[in-house]
Scaffold this motif. Structure first.
Motif, mmCIF file in Angstrom:
data_model
loop_
_atom_site.group_PDB
_atom_site.id
_atom_site.type_symbol
_atom_site.label_atom_id
_atom_site.label_comp_id
_atom_site.label_asym_id
_atom_site.label_seq_id
_atom_site.Cartn_x
_atom_site.Cartn_y
_atom_site.Cartn_z
ATOM 1 N N LYS A 115 0.822 -1.215 0.000
ATOM 2 C CA LYS A 115 0.000 0.000 0.000
ATOM 3 C C LYS A 115 0.852 1.259 0.000
ATOM 4 C CE LYS A 115 -4.160 -1.801 2.233
ATOM 5 N NZ LYS A 115 -4.996 -1.767 3.441
ATOM 6 N N MET A 116 2.013 1.206 0.656
ATOM 7 C CA MET A 116 2.906 2.374 0.682
ATOM 8 C C MET A 116 3.640 2.554 -0.645
ATOM 9 S SD MET A 116 4.520 2.466 4.540
ATOM 10 C CE MET A 116 5.388 0.916 4.354
ATOM 11 N N THR A 117 3.753 1.479 -1.418
ATOM 12 C CA THR A 117 4.545 1.498 -2.641
ATOM 13 C C THR A 117 3.709 1.680 -3.904
ATOM 14 O OG1 THR A 117 6.090 -0.006 -1.532
ATOM 15 C CG2 THR A 117 6.335 0.236 -3.912
ATOM 16 N N PHE A 118 2.484 1.153 -3.891
ATOM 17 C CA PHE A 118 1.655 1.142 -5.102
ATOM 18 C C PHE A 118 0.295 1.776 -4.856
ATOM 19 C CE2 PHE A 118 4.440 -2.592 -5.253
ATOM 20 C CZ PHE A 118 5.123 -2.333 -6.430
ATOM 21 N N SER A 119 -0.218 2.399 -5.885
ATOM 22 C CA SER A 119 -1.568 2.961 -5.807
ATOM 23 C C SER A 119 -2.576 1.870 -6.156
ATOM 24 C CB SER A 119 -1.706 4.128 -6.793
ATOM 25 O OG SER A 119 -1.759 3.631 -8.118
ATOM 26 N N LEU A 123 -1.948 -1.607 -8.550
ATOM 27 C CA LEU A 123 -1.961 -2.970 -8.013
ATOM 28 C C LEU A 123 -3.305 -3.234 -7.341
ATOM 29 C CD1 LEU A 123 -0.173 -5.510 -7.623
ATOM 30 C CD2 LEU A 123 0.572 -4.505 -5.445
ATOM 31 N N LEU A 124 -4.087 -4.127 -7.940
ATOM 32 C CA LEU A 124 -5.458 -4.372 -7.480
ATOM 33 C C LEU A 124 -5.550 -4.828 -6.029
ATOM 34 C CD1 LEU A 124 -7.017 -6.157 -10.588
ATOM 35 C CD2 LEU A 124 -7.451 -3.833 -9.796
ATOM 36 N N VAL A 125 -4.552 -5.550 -5.552
ATOM 37 C CA VAL A 125 -4.639 -6.092 -4.196
ATOM 38 C C VAL A 125 -4.679 -4.992 -3.134
ATOM 39 C CG1 VAL A 125 -2.164 -6.404 -3.706
ATOM 40 C CG2 VAL A 125 -3.843 -8.007 -2.744
ATOM 41 N N VAL A 126 -4.211 -3.793 -3.455
ATOM 42 C CA VAL A 126 -4.252 -2.695 -2.475
ATOM 43 C C VAL A 126 -5.537 -1.881 -2.584
ATOM 44 C CG1 VAL A 126 -1.730 -2.569 -2.389
ATOM 45 C CG2 VAL A 126 -2.977 -0.980 -3.849
ATOM 46 N N ARG A 127 -6.375 -2.197 -3.537
ATOM 47 C CA ARG A 127 -7.648 -1.494 -3.711
ATOM 48 C C ARG A 127 -8.596 -1.867 -2.572
ATOM 49 N NH1 ARG A 127 -9.962 -1.784 -9.560
ATOM 50 N NH2 ARG A 127 -8.112 -0.518 -9.836
ATOM 51 N N PRO A 128 -9.147 -0.881 -1.879
ATOM 52 C CA PRO A 128 -10.082 -1.187 -0.791
ATOM 53 C C PRO A 128 -11.260 -2.029 -1.298
ATOM 54 C CG PRO A 128 -9.489 1.142 -0.756
ATOM 55 C CD PRO A 128 -8.927 0.566 -2.022
ATOM 56 N N GLY A 129 -11.583 -3.061 -0.528
ATOM 57 C CA GLY A 129 -12.715 -3.907 -0.871
ATOM 58 C C GLY A 129 -12.430 -4.980 -1.906
ATOM 59 N N ILE A 141 4.855 -3.047 -12.930
ATOM 60 C CA ILE A 141 4.552 -3.195 -11.500
ATOM 61 C C ILE A 141 5.191 -4.481 -10.977
ATOM 62 C CG2 ILE A 141 2.716 -3.389 -9.781
ATOM 63 C CD1 ILE A 141 2.988 -0.619 -11.310
ATOM 64 N N ALA A 142 5.094 -5.557 -11.747
ATOM 65 C CA ALA A 142 5.712 -6.826 -11.356
ATOM 66 C C ALA A 142 7.216 -6.664 -11.189
ATOM 67 C CB ALA A 142 5.403 -7.902 -12.394
ATOM 68 N N GLN A 143 7.835 -5.929 -12.092
ATOM 69 C CA GLN A 143 9.281 -5.701 -11.988
ATOM 70 C C GLN A 143 9.625 -4.958 -10.697
ATOM 71 O OE1 GLN A 143 11.575 -7.033 -13.959
ATOM 72 N NE2 GLN A 143 10.012 -7.968 -15.243
ATOM 73 N N LEU A 148 11.431 -4.999 -5.005
ATOM 74 C CA LEU A 148 11.059 -4.757 -3.614
ATOM 75 C C LEU A 148 11.326 -5.982 -2.759
ATOM 76 C CD1 LEU A 148 9.640 -2.729 -1.650
ATOM 77 C CD2 LEU A 148 7.481 -3.790 -2.325
ATOM 78 N N GLY A 149 11.019 -7.150 -3.277
ATOM 79 C CA GLY A 149 11.224 -8.387 -2.521
ATOM 80 C C GLY A 149 12.622 -8.948 -2.644
ATOM 81 N N ALA A 150 13.458 -8.338 -3.472
ATOM 82 C CA ALA A 150 14.810 -8.843 -3.726
ATOM 83 C C ALA A 150 14.760 -10.325 -4.090
ATOM 84 C CB ALA A 150 15.725 -8.579 -2.531
#
Length: 155
Positions: A115-119, A123-129, A141-143, A148-150
């Motif tokens: 949520k801090m990194t993507f709108s 990224l759908l997973v951070v979308r409320p609901g 975004i995947a890249q 981010l995960g190294a």
């Protein structure tokens, strides 16, 4: 090659289960939009394995799609919670994929980090609901998630 994010509850089927099996069937999806995403996957696509309904939720690892258009056998089993009485072997309603384990992250990429990194537009997973268990992830975004995960195994 496309990227996806696929959710599972770790106490039902987690990244460790996939690692043990090496190749696992992603069964039990009963949402039409998620099913359609599964049907559009191609062999060679990659998916982020997301642990949901846990504290904290987040991306636990990476898997690769190795077989597509697989008929989900749980739809025919009347003792299974994913049984669908309208499905028949001649006219299955639910298809899925087989995934191969690629990598477990040493540290979860938490939903809060995402949520801090993507709108929500990125990224759908951070979308409320958003409750989808399978969703596409655009390549740029995947890249960024891979960085981010190294991840060691970068597709």
């Amino acid at each position: 090659m496309a990227y996806w994010l696929m959710k599972s509850e770790p106490d039902v089927y987690g990244i460790d289960d996939l690692q043990t099996e090496n190749i696992g069937l992603w069964d039990g999806v009963r949402n039409y939009q998620a099913r359609n995403f599964l049907k559009s996957m191609q062999v060679g696509d990659f998916a982020f394995f997301y642990h949901s309904n846990t504290k904290p939720p987040g991306i636990a690892g990476l898997m690769k799609i190795v077989e597509t258009q697989v008929v989900d056998p749980t739809q025919f089993d009347s003792t299974n919670p994913y049984y669908d009485p309208k499905a028949t072997p001649e006219a299955p309603r639910w298809h899925t994929v087989k995934c191969q384990y690629v990598e477990t992250l040493p540290q979860l990429i938490t939903l809060d980090q995402l949520k801090m990194t993507f709108s929500p537009e990125e990224l759908l997973v951070v979308r409320p609901g958003n409750r989808l268990s399978v969703m596409p992830v655009e390549t740029p975004i995947a890249q960024r998630i891979l960085q981010l995960g190294a991840f060691r195994a970068t597709p």
